[in-house]
Design a protein around this motif. Sequence first.
Motif, PDB file in Angstrom:
ATOM      1  N   GLY A  80       4.483 -25.300  11.207  1.00 54.06           N
ATOM      2  CA  GLY A  80       2.995 -24.720   9.802  1.00 54.06           C
ATOM      3  C   GLY A  80       1.730 -25.281  10.297  1.00 54.06           C
ATOM      4  N   ALA A  81       1.907 -25.839  11.649  1.00 50.29           N
ATOM      5  CA  ALA A  81       0.177 -26.387  12.234  1.00 50.29           C
ATOM      6  C   ALA A  81       0.210 -24.987  13.825  1.00 50.29           C
ATOM      7  CB  ALA A  81       0.332 -27.259  12.925  1.00 50.29           C
ATOM      8  N   ASP A  82       0.564 -25.794  14.734  1.00 49.05           N
ATOM      9  CA  ASP A  82       0.049 -25.335  15.842  1.00 49.05           C
ATOM     10  C   ASP A  82       0.895 -24.694  16.730  1.00 49.05           C
ATOM     11  OD1 ASP A  82      -2.754 -25.366  15.623  1.00 49.05           O
ATOM     12  OD2 ASP A  82      -2.294 -27.669  16.242  1.00 49.05           O
ATOM     13  N   ARG A  83       2.462 -24.840  16.513  1.00 49.03           N
ATOM     14  CA  ARG A  83       3.162 -24.465  17.523  1.00 49.03           C
ATOM     15  C   ARG A  83       4.125 -23.744  17.100  1.00 49.03           C
ATOM     16  NH1 ARG A  83       5.812 -29.512  17.501  1.00 49.03           N
ATOM     17  NH2 ARG A  83       7.855 -28.715  17.056  1.00 49.03           N
ATOM     18  N   PHE A  84       3.732 -22.305  18.175  1.00 51.72           N
ATOM     19  CA  PHE A  84       4.834 -21.300  17.989  1.00 51.72           C
ATOM     20  C   PHE A  84       5.634 -21.739  19.324  1.00 51.72           C
ATOM     21  CE2 PHE A  84       1.551 -19.870  14.785  1.00 51.72           C
ATOM     22  CZ  PHE A  84       1.868 -19.522  13.853  1.00 51.72           C
ATOM     23  N   GLU A  85       7.177 -20.798  18.934  1.00 50.94           N
ATOM     24  CA  GLU A  85       8.141 -20.218  20.000  1.00 50.94           C
ATOM     25  C   GLU A  85       8.686 -19.425  19.398  1.00 50.94           C
ATOM     26  OE1 GLU A  85       9.857 -24.993  20.537  1.00 50.94           O
ATOM     27  OE2 GLU A  85       8.575 -25.316  21.118  1.00 50.94           O
ATOM     28  N   ALA A  86       9.395 -18.830  20.659  1.00 52.01           N
ATOM     29  CA  ALA A  86      10.296 -17.416  20.250  1.00 52.01           C
ATOM     30  C   ALA A  86      10.661 -17.175  21.129  1.00 52.01           C
ATOM     31  CB  ALA A  86       9.019 -16.087  19.550  1.00 52.01           C
ATOM     32  N   ALA A  87      12.146 -16.909  20.789  1.00 57.04           N
ATOM     33  CA  ALA A  87      12.831 -16.991  22.357  1.00 57.04           C
ATOM     34  C   ALA A  87      13.982 -15.287  21.573  1.00 57.04           C
ATOM     35  CB  ALA A  87      14.389 -17.848  22.387  1.00 57.04           C
TER      36      ALA A  87
END
Length: 344
Positions: A260-267
């Motif tokens: 909901g802020a700055d951290r995106f993580e995808a796998a």
Amino acid sequence: MTYRAVLCGCGAMARGWLNALLEKPELKERVEIVGLVDLDASAARARAEEFGLSRAEIGTDLGEMIERTGAELVFDIVVPAARRAVVALALSRGCHVLSEKPMAASLEEARELLALSQKAERIHAVVQNRRYIDGVRRMRRFVESGAIGTLTGVHCDFFLAPHFGGFREQMDNVLLLDMAIHTFDAARFVSGRVPETVYCVETNPEGSWYAHGAAANAIFTLSGGAVFTYRGSWCAEGERTSWESAWRLVGSKGMLTWDGADRFEAAVAGSDAGLLRGAELIDVPPAEDETKTHGHASVLIDFLRAIETGEGPETVGHDNIHSLAMVFGAIESARTGQPVSLTA
């Protein structure tokens, strides 16, 4: 072209609208605030003074203000209970209307406003400003890219503890009606799916400073076999989430999380054979269309574009009513203890 606009409702929420209208050059040059209306004229005067609107008329009667100023637009920022009367009056006077959310205080009123908008041949749209923030649009593009395969699950957590005071602390269904619609609308936008059913449990936990419904847990079935779950509370002290919720998108090939802020993580699933397959981290591309990521300003710009082109804005009433249906479906399910169909 410069549009003459009346702002109706001069409470604290009006600041976000006026900041966008007066700070963005593409809006400041195209919209002139010619009148401010509020049941409390002193509130309208105070807001005019705060934003340097010395030329704007001040009044308590919207119909009279529209006639006096020749306004073409009405910005509706009144409390939900007054929305139907304000929008109906503005449409009847030939104005396009942009409303604060929710679109209406009931689905019946929302349907009535859709009919009135169609009859008047004027646009009625809703400020769902959070679907225009960078993170939400970034998730939408990522889902559309197919990077994590077919979307099967959208899961959102919302835990905050704001002490607003005022009307919110006296509302029924306060979380679902006043705040959850932002997450519901964003989930509908990100997934591109149609909500079909909802089952919801609503509570007002011990220690809540709200009169009713400060917490809710809802499960929505979506078209294509996907599921959207929402866990939320407006009286959750401690480790809090972002105002935009914490998101987890599950696909047939992988997963995306956003704080909901700055951290995106995808796998995505790795290529290792066997029962436990490895996961390969992948990038989540940043936003490409910067004109679409400025909250209120983006909604307002899209609203003006729609008036000029005749193409419906993204948050036009006949689309936004589906987000409202999610809210009232959840409220009905919580009341009855039964799942509720949204397909009607």
